[in-house]
Motif scaffolding. Structure first.
Motif, PDB file in Angstrom:
ATOM      1  N   PHE A 158       0.830  -1.202   0.000  1.00 34.40           N
ATOM      2  CA  PHE A 158       0.000   0.000   0.000  1.00 34.40           C
ATOM      3  C   PHE A 158       0.871   1.261   0.000  1.00 34.40           C
ATOM      4  N   ALA A 159       1.928   1.247   0.829  1.00 33.48           N
ATOM      5  CA  ALA A 159       2.807   2.418   0.929  1.00 33.48           C
ATOM      6  C   ALA A 159       3.515   2.713  -0.383  1.00 33.48           C
ATOM      7  N   ASN A 160       3.764   1.704  -1.179  1.00 34.76           N
ATOM      8  CA  ASN A 160       4.452   1.893  -2.459  1.00 34.76           C
ATOM      9  C   ASN A 160       3.490   2.108  -3.626  1.00 34.76           C
ATOM     10  N   ASP A 161       2.197   2.028  -3.335  1.00 36.13           N
ATOM     11  CA  ASP A 161       1.199   2.150  -4.397  1.00 36.13           C
ATOM     12  C   ASP A 161       1.111   3.599  -4.884  1.00 36.13           C
ATOM     13  N   ASN A 162       0.917   3.767  -6.189  1.00 34.69           N
ATOM     14  CA  ASN A 162       0.766   5.094  -6.784  1.00 34.69           C
ATOM     15  C   ASN A 162      -0.715   5.467  -6.804  1.00 34.69           C
ATOM     16  N   LEU A 163      -1.205   5.963  -5.676  1.00 31.60           N
ATOM     17  CA  LEU A 163      -2.621   6.279  -5.538  1.00 31.60           C
ATOM     18  C   LEU A 163      -2.990   7.509  -6.363  1.00 31.60           C
ATOM     19  N   SER A 164      -4.228   7.534  -6.819  1.00 31.47           N
ATOM     20  CA  SER A 164      -4.731   8.721  -7.501  1.00 31.47           C
ATOM     21  C   SER A 164      -4.971   9.812  -6.457  1.00 31.47           C
ATOM     22  N   PRO A 165      -5.090  11.088  -6.858  1.00 30.24           N
ATOM     23  CA  PRO A 165      -5.341  12.157  -5.882  1.00 30.24           C
ATOM     24  C   PRO A 165      -6.577  11.910  -5.031  1.00 30.24           C
ATOM     25  N   ILE A 166      -7.656  11.398  -5.631  1.00 31.60           N
ATOM     26  CA  ILE A 166      -8.876  11.151  -4.872  1.00 31.60           C
ATOM     27  C   ILE A 166      -8.689   9.979  -3.919  1.00 31.60           C
ATOM     28  N   GLN A 167      -7.997   8.939  -4.344  1.00 37.96           N
ATOM     29  CA  GLN A 167      -7.729   7.814  -3.444  1.00 37.96           C
ATOM     30  C   GLN A 167      -6.878   8.251  -2.265  1.00 37.96           C
ATOM     31  N   SER A 168      -5.861   9.054  -2.538  1.00 40.18           N
ATOM     32  CA  SER A 168      -4.974   9.515  -1.480  1.00 40.18           C
ATOM     33  C   SER A 168      -5.687  10.443  -0.501  1.00 40.18           C
ATOM     34  N   GLY A 169      -6.550  11.315  -1.031  1.00 41.63           N
ATOM     35  CA  GLY A 169      -7.191  12.313  -0.173  1.00 41.63           C
ATOM     36  C   GLY A 169      -8.449  11.843   0.514  1.00 41.63           C
ATOM     37  N   CYS A 170      -9.188  10.915  -0.113  1.00 40.57           N
ATOM     38  CA  CYS A 170     -10.515  10.546   0.387  1.00 40.57           C
ATOM     39  C   CYS A 170     -10.601   9.162   1.004  1.00 40.57           C
ATOM     40  N   CYS A 171      -9.701   8.250   0.612  1.00 34.07           N
ATOM     41  CA  CYS A 171      -9.846   6.843   1.012  1.00 34.07           C
ATOM     42  C   CYS A 171      -8.945   6.450   2.168  1.00 34.07           C
ATOM     43  N   LYS A 172      -8.071   7.345   2.598  1.00 33.87           N
ATOM     44  CA  LYS A 172      -7.171   7.051   3.707  1.00 33.87           C
ATOM     45  C   LYS A 172      -6.950   8.321   4.531  1.00 33.87           C
ATOM     46  N   PRO A 173      -6.529   8.189   5.766  1.00 36.08           N
ATOM     47  CA  PRO A 173      -6.213   9.386   6.560  1.00 36.08           C
ATOM     48  C   PRO A 173      -4.844   9.942   6.159  1.00 36.08           C
ATOM     49  N   PRO A 174      -4.584  11.223   6.404  1.00 40.59           N
ATOM     50  CA  PRO A 174      -3.261  11.778   6.117  1.00 40.59           C
ATOM     51  C   PRO A 174      -2.165  11.020   6.866  1.00 40.59           C
ATOM     52  N   THR A 175      -1.006  10.903   6.258  1.00 38.04           N
ATOM     53  CA  THR A 175       0.104  10.158   6.861  1.00 38.04           C
ATOM     54  C   THR A 175       0.509  10.743   8.209  1.00 38.04           C
ATOM     55  N   GLU A 176       0.410  12.075   8.350  1.00 38.98           N
ATOM     56  CA  GLU A 176       0.847  12.725   9.588  1.00 38.98           C
ATOM     57  C   GLU A 176      -0.014  12.349  10.792  1.00 38.98           C
ATOM     58  N   CYS A 177      -1.193  11.748  10.558  1.00 40.76           N
ATOM     59  CA  CYS A 177      -2.037  11.311  11.667  1.00 40.76           C
ATOM     60  C   CYS A 177      -1.415  10.126  12.406  1.00 40.76           C
ATOM     61  N   ASN A 178      -0.527   9.417  11.697  1.00 38.19           N
ATOM     62  CA  ASN A 178       0.208   8.300  12.299  1.00 38.19           C
ATOM     63  C   ASN A 178      -0.730   7.188  12.769  1.00 38.19           C
ATOM     64  N   PHE A 179      -1.763   6.893  11.969  1.00 38.52           N
ATOM     65  CA  PHE A 179      -2.677   5.806  12.302  1.00 38.52           C
ATOM     66  C   PHE A 179      -2.033   4.466  11.936  1.00 38.52           C
ATOM     67  N   THR A 185      -8.634   0.828   3.570  1.00 35.56           N
ATOM     68  CA  THR A 185      -9.618   1.817   4.028  1.00 35.56           C
ATOM     69  C   THR A 185     -10.009   1.612   5.493  1.00 35.56           C
ATOM     70  N   SER A 186      -9.167   0.939   6.236  1.00 32.46           N
ATOM     71  CA  SER A 186      -9.415   0.727   7.656  1.00 32.46           C
ATOM     72  C   SER A 186      -8.129   0.993   8.433  1.00 32.46           C
ATOM     73  N   TRP A 187      -8.184   1.965   9.358  1.00 36.64           N
ATOM     74  CA  TRP A 187      -7.008   2.378  10.112  1.00 36.64           C
ATOM     75  C   TRP A 187      -7.369   2.532  11.590  1.00 36.64           C
ATOM     76  N   ALA A 188      -6.467   2.106  12.461  1.00 39.83           N
ATOM     77  CA  ALA A 188      -6.671   2.254  13.905  1.00 39.83           C
ATOM     78  C   ALA A 188      -6.103   3.601  14.331  1.00 39.83           C
ATOM     79  N   LYS A 189      -6.936   4.416  14.967  1.00 36.51           N
ATOM     80  CA  LYS A 189      -6.494   5.736  15.387  1.00 36.51           C
ATOM     81  C   LYS A 189      -5.477   5.627  16.513  1.00 36.51           C
ATOM     82  N   SER A 190      -4.482   6.478  16.438  1.00 35.51           N
ATOM     83  CA  SER A 190      -3.421   6.479  17.445  1.00 35.51           C
ATOM     84  C   SER A 190      -3.878   7.234  18.682  1.00 35.51           C
TER      85      SER A 190
END
Length: 270
Positions: A158-179, A185-190
């Protein structure tokens, strides 16, 4: 002998008339068969464009081939307005899409997007609640996040995947959230996060929520719009050159009509 300019205008407008028929048909199909908000939103503009092309092409066809001078004048007037509007839109598209670009993230194959990087005009459009509700609905209808989830990737994939802008912005949380990654599309909140990004609180694993209300999602949509508008602007330049050529030929045909009218008819004149 029928003049070349009149023949050319007649042929070009006949082809345009034929082109308008499937466009109108497509709009009617969307009106009767469209089930999603995106399809319903498109039906009006598609039908309008098709009818416009049909009426203008008929005016040019009859005006040039039947020597109806006033119709040809209307045709040239509309063509002139179309050239001016298309030129203004092309310039506008380049101006409003000049700002904004994805940010490279360390050890990631995708980029992330911030709403503040884009022009104020674009930001106002997506910040409008009614506009965003419609865009939100379109994103869900397209199942862009569902298709991402179906990849069933490991975190490294997933980290190496070339996501589209909409996939990157809408389907996952920002990387800085550190989830913590669970699936695409499923992340555990820190429990410990130093990020002040409001998108971290907006994220929800519910497939109907995800990050659709995040600023990053709006930025991803604008990044997609920017890329599309750049392509449209380039096409517009080509269309503008074509329209100017057609307009010039139309002016010659109009001059022919007026000359023939001055002689009391075109029959018998070379």
């Amino acid at each position: 002998m029928f003049r070349v300019s009149n023949n050319l205008i007649g042929i070009l407008n006949f082809l345009t008339f034929l082109l308008s028929i499937p466009i109108v048909g497509g709009g009617i199909w969307l009106a009767t068969r469209g089930s999603t908000d995106c399809e319903k939103f498109l039906q009006g503009p598609v039908i309008a464009v098709g009818v416009f092309l049909m009426v203008v092409s008929l005016a040019g066809l009859v005006g040039a081939c039947c020597r109806v001078t006033w119709l040809l004048w209307v045709y040239l007037f509309v063509m002139f307005l179309l050239i001016v509007l298309l030129f203004c839109f092309t310039v506008f598209a380049f101006v409003v899409t000049n700002k904004g670009a994805g940010e490279v993230v360390s050890n990631r194959g995708y980029k992330e997007y911030r709403l503040g990087d884009y022009s104020n005009w674009l930001q106002k459009r997506v910040n409008n609640s009614k506009t965003w509700a419609r865009i939100h609905s379109c994103i869900q209808d397209s199942k862009v996040c569902q298709s991402l989830q179906e990849k069933n990737q490991t975190f490294q994939q997933f980290a190496n995947d070339n996501l589209s802008p909409i996939q990157s912005g809408c389907c996952k949380p920002p990387t800085e959230c550190n989830f913590t990654y669970q699936s695409e599309t499923s992340w555990a909140k820190s429990t410990i996060s130093n990020s002040s990004n409001p998108d971290c609180n907006a994220w929800d694993n519910n497939p109907s929520i995800l990050c659709y209300n995040c600023q990053s999602c709006k930025a991803g949509v604008l990044a997609n719009i920017k890329n599309d508008w750049k392509k449209v602007a380039i096409i517009n330049i080509i269309v503008l050159v074509f329209l100017i050529v057609v307009y010039s030929i139309g002016c010659c045909a109009f001059r022919n009509n007026r000359r023939d009218d001055a002689y009391g008819g075109w029959k018998g004149h070379p």
